[in-house]
Design an enzyme around this catalytic site. Structure first.
Site, PDB file in Angstrom:
ATOM      1  CG  HIS A   1      -6.145   0.497   4.806  1.00 53.95           C
ATOM      2  ND1 HIS A   1      -4.868  -0.078   5.171  1.00 53.95           N
ATOM      3  CD2 HIS A   1      -6.696   0.218   6.231  1.00 53.95           C
ATOM      4  CE1 HIS A   1      -4.654  -0.608   6.226  1.00 53.95           C
ATOM      5  NE2 HIS A   1      -5.876  -0.400   6.932  1.00 53.95           N
TER       6      HIS A   1
ATOM      7  CD  GLU B   1      -2.958  -1.172   2.331  1.00 53.15           C
ATOM      8  OE1 GLU B   1      -2.693  -0.187   3.338  1.00 53.15           O
ATOM      9  OE2 GLU B   1      -3.759  -2.183   2.574  1.00 53.15           O
TER      10      GLU B   1
END
Length: 530
Positions: free
Chosen positions: A281, A263
């Site tokens: 997220h 990420e």
């Protein structure tokens, strides 16, 4: 006044909590993105409050000379090098409850989004299409929900699943039968069994060496072709390529992911697979959750810095604000016991046994045991090699077994702590208590009663109980220029083994110690520091 650096965005209310509790605050919400600058300044702070942007690496921790606590506003601490922090005695805290509801709700929302293909149907409708038959969904009522990891968040998801009239099964090695009954779920003994039974599988685990790629190709193959996989926990729990292959080949009905192995996720195998819902997220991304975790981390850090209370620490035992003052005198006792045992023990330690008798037995034993262990290992490993935070792990790595026993008040002193050290060659014990002045006193060594207050420098001898020994020892110390401040004696029996524990003005040098050992009655002599 302790000083805290906030290197990520926290609310004004959180900043004010620090100030109201007497903690100086340096609020630099963009500093966490500049690792080099953070390394330059972090040495001037007692606490570091972060979210996910700040990466607290071993290099950062190396520069944090006075840092005592790192507080993560949120659950995940992937951005903190916990072993490095533990080695330096830095407590690492998170806020595991502040966003439990929010993350659980997102998992439920993702489950619905996948079951009813909501994102794809929305995009199709906005494109001017009307494809009712294409987006045939599936009901969740009556289906089996498999929860892998039934802790704070997983437990909330489980109860929501029960509320949706789903059959909920859970796999979690730490889930007790009573807890499972309270949640209304069936406990499953293996993750493989859960995968074969569940219509929807949702993950709620931390990422560790044991859980990385927990759902690999082999385990994904166990799932029903009609099943769906939800991951709103941590990236890296699932082999994403294997999952993408299963979706593409029609061996799985769908998936919904909020977290990814890398990420920010700019590209990922799941982005190109069919029937996948992806979000960036967002599990904790609600205004309520962000505020809750910010306030909680401020309160926890302030309580630790000002009162010694430890809450939600990942590398230290919890201590409430109420417990801290009660523990303080017994922590001093445990430090003295561990330091004594560590300095007089000459062989490899196999086991330490700690008896908490009377008052200390009513307290939180974890910080006391950690204190004993750290103090005992320091003389053996070096001053900077172990601390209260790292001691349990260091002991485990070296194969030292630790046991604790609580006992009712007994003996002349009623309340005391006894430390028994088992080595390859012998077993020895030492006991100490707290006197009315709040200071520790040794009350027994090797089963021999005495009374001695720990001093900065001490001399400990074991000897034969023969007439003239005290005079000979005193004369020898006088000749060596060693001045006695306190003197405590004890013996097992007339003519048997005896001990002496003396406070002296200065550390006894090695050359002087050798002359003391040479006295005919002396069996052992140790120069001690406390």
């Amino acid at each position: 006044m302790p000083k805290v650096l906030i290197s990520d965005a926290l609310s004004d209310a959180a900043v004010q909590i620090f100030r109201d509790r007497g903690v100086e605050v340096d609020f630099q919400p963009d500093l966490g993105k500049d690792a080099a600058r953070l390394a330059e300044v972090v040495g001037g702070y007692d606490g570091l409050a972060i979210r996910s942007a700040t990466k607290v690496t071993a290099a950062i921790i190396e520069k944090a000379a006075r840092l005592r606590v790192i507080g993560r506003a949120g659950i995940g601490v992937d951005n903190v090098d916990i072993p490095a922090a533990s080695a330096r005695g830095i407590v690492v805290m998170n806020t595991p409850f502040g966003n439990s509801i929010t993350t659980a709700e997102h998992a439920i929302a993702m489950m619905f989004a996948s079951a009813r293909q909501i994102p794809a149907a929305d995009a199709s409708t906005r494109a001017g299409k009307w494809e009712k038959s294409k987006f045939m969904g599936t009901e969740l009522t009556g289906k089996t929900l498999g929860v892998v990891g039934c802790g704070n968040i997983g437990g909330v998801v489980a109860t929501r699943g029960v509320g949706l009239r789903m059959k909920v099964v859970a796999y979690d090695p730490y889930l007790s039968a009573d807890r499972a009954k309270t949640l209304g779920v069936e406990k499953i003994e293996t993750v493989e069994e859960l995968l074969t039974r569940a219509d929807v599988v949702t993950l709620h685990l931390p990422k560790t060496a044991q859980t990385a790629n927990l759902l690999n190709a082999e385990r994904i193959a166990l799932m029903k072709p009609t099943a769906r996989l939800i991951n709103c926990a941590r990236g890296g729990l699932v082999d994403e390529q294997a999952l993408a292959d299963a979706l593409t080949e029609g061996r799985l009905a769908g998936a919904a992911f909020d977290v990814f192995s890398e990420e920010p996720a700019k590209d990922n195998p799941l982005f190109h697979a069919p029937n996948v819902v992806c979000t960036p997220h967002l599990g904790a991304a609600t205004a309520e959750a962000q505020e809750n975790v910010a306030l909680q981390v401020a309160e926890q850090m302030a309580d630790y810095l000002m009162n010694g209370a430890i809450q939600n620490a990942l590398n230290a035992p919890s201590i409430t604000a109420e417990e801290a003052p009660l523990l303080k005198p017994w922590v001093a006792v445990c430090e003295a016991l561990g330091a004594f045992a560590g300095q007089v023990t000459e062989n490899a330690i196999k086991e330490i046994e700690i008896d908490y008798v009377g008052a200390p037995g009513q307290l939180n034993l974890k910080p006391l045991t950690a204190t004993v262990t750290a103090a005992m290992l320091k003389p053996l490993l070096g001053e900077g090699a172990v601390n209260m935070v790292s001691a349990p792990l260091v002991a485990k790595e070296r194969g030292v077994a630790i046991s604790e026993t609580r006992r009712d008040a007994q003996g002349a002193f009623g309340s005391y702590v006894r430390l028994t050290v088992v080595t390859e060659k012998q077993t020895r014990s030492v006991a100490a208590t707290v006197f009315s002045d709040g200071k520790p006193r040794f009350i027994q060594i090797k089963g021999i009663d005495l009374e001695a207050e720990p001093q900065p420098f001490m001399l400990y001898t074991t000897n034969e109980d023969t007439p003239g020994y005290i005079g000979a020892l005193g004369a020898k110390l006088g000749a060596l220029g060693v001045n006695i401040a306190t003197f405590a004696l004890g013996r097992a029996s007339k003519g048997g083994e005896a001990i002496a524990l003396m406070g002296v003005d200065e550390e006894v040098p090695a050359a002087a110690l050798a002359e003391i050992v040479a006295l005919p009655q002396v069996r052992q002599a140790k120069a001690l520091r406390f």
